[in-house]
Write an enzyme that holds these catalytic residues in place. Structure first.
Site, mmCIF file in Angstrom:
data_model
loop_
_atom_site.group_PDB
_atom_site.id
_atom_site.type_symbol
_atom_site.label_atom_id
_atom_site.label_comp_id
_atom_site.label_asym_id
_atom_site.label_seq_id
_atom_site.Cartn_x
_atom_site.Cartn_y
_atom_site.Cartn_z
ATOM 1 N N LYS A 255 15.363 2.890 3.777
ATOM 2 C CA LYS A 255 15.021 1.524 4.183
ATOM 3 C C LYS A 255 15.131 0.592 2.980
ATOM 4 C CE LYS A 255 11.065 3.095 5.176
ATOM 5 N NZ LYS A 255 9.658 3.337 5.581
ATOM 6 N N THR B 291 5.279 -9.234 5.525
ATOM 7 C CA THR B 291 6.056 -8.022 5.834
ATOM 8 C C THR B 291 5.172 -6.770 5.912
ATOM 9 O OG1 THR B 291 6.472 -7.739 3.478
ATOM 10 C CG2 THR B 291 8.172 -8.889 4.737
ATOM 11 N N GLY C 141 3.434 -3.717 7.197
ATOM 12 C CA GLY C 141 3.633 -2.877 8.385
ATOM 13 C C GLY C 141 5.070 -2.672 8.805
ATOM 14 N N THR C 142 6.031 -3.142 8.003
ATOM 15 C CA THR C 142 7.440 -2.967 8.403
ATOM 16 C C THR C 142 7.819 -1.488 8.531
ATOM 17 O OG1 THR C 142 8.030 -3.202 6.085
ATOM 18 C CG2 THR C 142 8.399 -5.129 7.475
ATOM 19 N N GLY C 143 7.383 -0.687 7.528
ATOM 20 C CA GLY C 143 7.757 0.731 7.523
ATOM 21 C C GLY C 143 7.153 1.474 8.695
ATOM 22 N N CYS C 144 5.867 1.221 8.958
ATOM 23 C CA CYS C 144 5.202 1.888 10.085
ATOM 24 C C CYS C 144 5.853 1.468 11.392
ATOM 25 C CB CYS C 144 3.713 1.519 10.123
ATOM 26 S SG CYS C 144 2.831 2.072 8.664
HETATM 27 N N1 LIG Z 1 12.759 -9.436 4.683
HETATM 28 C C1 LIG Z 1 13.291 -8.531 5.493
HETATM 29 N N2 LIG Z 1 14.274 -8.894 6.354
HETATM 30 C C2 LIG Z 1 14.820 -7.996 7.199
HETATM 31 N N3 LIG Z 1 14.464 -6.708 7.239
HETATM 32 C C3 LIG Z 1 13.496 -6.293 6.402
HETATM 33 C C4 LIG Z 1 12.860 -7.171 5.483
HETATM 34 N N4 LIG Z 1 11.919 -6.464 4.797
HETATM 35 C C5 LIG Z 1 11.976 -5.206 5.263
HETATM 36 N N5 LIG Z 1 12.939 -5.095 6.213
HETATM 37 C C6 LIG Z 1 13.269 -3.901 6.968
HETATM 38 O O1 LIG Z 1 12.022 -3.300 7.338
HETATM 39 C C7 LIG Z 1 12.201 -1.908 7.500
HETATM 40 C C8 LIG Z 1 11.156 -1.210 6.673
HETATM 41 O O2 LIG Z 1 11.595 -1.196 5.340
HETATM 42 P P1 LIG Z 1 10.689 -1.263 4.050
HETATM 43 O O3 LIG Z 1 11.562 -0.959 2.907
HETATM 44 O O4 LIG Z 1 9.944 -2.534 4.056
HETATM 45 O O5 LIG Z 1 9.717 -0.047 4.365
HETATM 46 P P2 LIG Z 1 8.329 0.347 3.710
HETATM 47 O O6 LIG Z 1 8.341 0.099 2.264
HETATM 48 O O7 LIG Z 1 8.000 1.683 4.187
HETATM 49 O O8 LIG Z 1 7.409 -0.719 4.384
HETATM 50 P P3 LIG Z 1 6.096 -1.425 3.802
HETATM 51 O O9 LIG Z 1 6.482 -2.607 3.006
HETATM 52 O O10 LIG Z 1 5.476 -1.853 5.072
HETATM 53 O O11 LIG Z 1 5.357 -0.371 3.023
HETATM 54 C C9 LIG Z 1 13.641 -1.628 7.086
HETATM 55 O O12 LIG Z 1 14.475 -1.614 8.229
HETATM 56 C C10 LIG Z 1 13.958 -2.811 6.193
HETATM 57 O O13 LIG Z 1 15.348 -3.047 6.094
HETATM 58 C C1 LIG Z 2 -2.984 3.392 6.874
HETATM 59 C C2 LIG Z 2 -1.697 2.915 6.312
HETATM 60 N N1 LIG Z 2 -0.571 3.620 6.545
HETATM 61 C C3 LIG Z 2 0.614 3.188 6.028
HETATM 62 C C4 LIG Z 2 0.665 2.067 5.254
HETATM 63 C C5 LIG Z 2 1.968 1.590 4.678
HETATM 64 O O1 LIG Z 2 2.491 0.875 5.712
HETATM 65 P P1 LIG Z 2 3.864 0.141 5.758
HETATM 66 O O2 LIG Z 2 4.810 0.997 4.947
HETATM 67 O O3 LIG Z 2 4.276 -0.006 7.153
HETATM 68 O O4 LIG Z 2 3.495 -1.196 5.128
HETATM 69 C C6 LIG Z 2 -0.522 1.338 5.037
HETATM 70 N N2 LIG Z 2 -0.513 0.195 4.310
HETATM 71 N N3 LIG Z 2 -1.695 1.790 5.574
#
Ligand SMILES: Nc1ncnc2c1ncn2[C@@H]1O[C@H](COP(=O)(O)OP(=O)(O)OP(=O)(O)O)[C@@H](O)[C@H]1O
Ligand SMILES: Cc1ncc(COP(=O)(O)O)c(N)n1
Length: 282
Positions: free
Chosen positions: A186, A219, A221-224
């Site tokens: 990602k 942003t 929660g994007t990963g979850c």
């Molecule tokens: N500004 C953005 N515009 C479009 N897509 C985005 C943006 N930020 C994140 N994404 C997308 O969100 C999804 C999650 O990616 P990210 O790298 O943010 O994951 P993560 O680090 O696990 O998440 P988090 O920031 O929630 O911990 C991917 O598909 C990434 O391309």
């Molecule tokens: C309980 C919990 N689980 C996961 C994440 C990371 O989340 P994300 O990668 O979606 O920001 C978080 N901040 N808190």
């Protein structure tokens, strides 16, 4: 014994997805984001909590792990009665929890499993120790249908730095060798035009997945959200690549409707299908 009424009752069959993850008190990530994502895909969500975080849009102020036996009891309760068409793992926190979860998933022969290797935040802060990373790599990742590391997690797993699209592709190929059926790197943590660009590799297809970079600070929660949407789509019997492409579209919509709540980084907004359409003017 409970007497059930002898009337015909309405019933609906829908797919079921299980999330094994931590609680985010702020509601933006973790189990809360997962269950909300499942609901917006019309998939019934069940959960096994691994830890409780005190968290808001500004920071995580405390994390309490649940006993591994409690995690196992939750998984068993759900799977033995309700079943699971697909499962995702999120924050597993420590090596003990990872080991018991890996053992249970192995005994269930789960064939639709998304592993979000929550190890490092998008800002680069390490969330788990070396023993936990080793357990994740050796026992959980080989069972994954899709593994979804962010930039920093991919750097650790591939043992290389990631700055360019070519770096992302090379890392995807290296991480694939750890044994998951597919890898999605990602790109939320990438700089400039690569922010929001992801790389897929399943041993045959190497594909760059892009929607658009959304210019928002909110942003959380994007990963979850993307891994939960992939899990829901797998429960709906989509192929892993299709499930991932559809999940990326869902996530991008949620980013466009991100919530400006709290003083810090607000969460992505899942409510877009329910929002009133913009009114025509004139
Ligand atoms: N500004 C953005 N515009 C479009 N897509 C985005 C943006 N930020 C994140 N994404 C997308 O969100 C999804 C999650 O990616 P990210 O790298 O943010 O994951 P993560 O680090 O696990 O998440 P988090 O920031 O929630 O911990 C991917 O598909 C990434 O391309
Ligand atoms: C309980 C919990 N689980 C996961 C994440 C990371 O989340 P994300 O990668 O979606 O920001 C978080 N901040 N808190």
């Amino acid at each position: 014994m409970v007497q059930r009424p002898r009337v015909s009752q309405p019933s609906v069959k829908i797919p079921v997805a299980l999330t094994i993850a931590g609680s985010d008190s702020g509601g933006g990530a973790g189990v809360q984001a997962d269950l909300r994502t499942f609901a917006f895909h019309c998939v019934h969500g069940t959960s096994a909590l691994t830890c409780i975080t005190a968290q808001n849009t500004l920071s995580v102020t405390r994390v309490d792990a649940l006993p591994p036996e409690s995690v196992i009891a939750q998984i068993d309760a759900v799977v033995n009665d309700i079943g699971a068409d697909a499962i995702k793992t999120g924050m597993l926190l420590n090596a003990e929890i990872m080991a018991v979860v890996a053992e249970r998933l192995q005994s269930y022969h789960c064939d639709r499993l998304v592993v979000d290797p929550v190890m490092v935040s998008r800002t680069g802060v390490c969330l788990i120790d070396d023993e936990a990373i080793a357990t994740l790599r050796d026992r959980l990742i080989p069972q994954a249908t899709v593994l979804t590391p962010n930039r920093y997690e991919a750097q650790i797993l591939a043992k290389q730095e990631i700055h360019t699209l070519d770096d992302m592709k090379a890392a995807a190929e290296t991480i694939f060798k750890l044994g998951s059926q597919a890898v999605l790197i990602k790109g939320g943590g990438m700089r400039g035009k690569l922010c929001g660009v992801d790389v897929w590799f399943d041993g045959e297809t190497l594909e760059v997945l892009r929607t658009e970079t959304v210019g928002t600070h909110h942003t959380h929660g994007t990963g979850c959200t993307i891994s939960a949407a992939m899990t829901a789509n797998l429960a709906l019997k989509q192929s892993p690549l299709e499930a991932t492409k559809q999940a990326k579209i869902y996530l991008t919509q949620a980013l466009h409707h991100a919530l400006a709540i709290g003083e810090g980084q607000g969460p992505v907004g899942h409510y877009f299908p329910l929002l009133p359409s913009p009114k025509l003017s004139g």
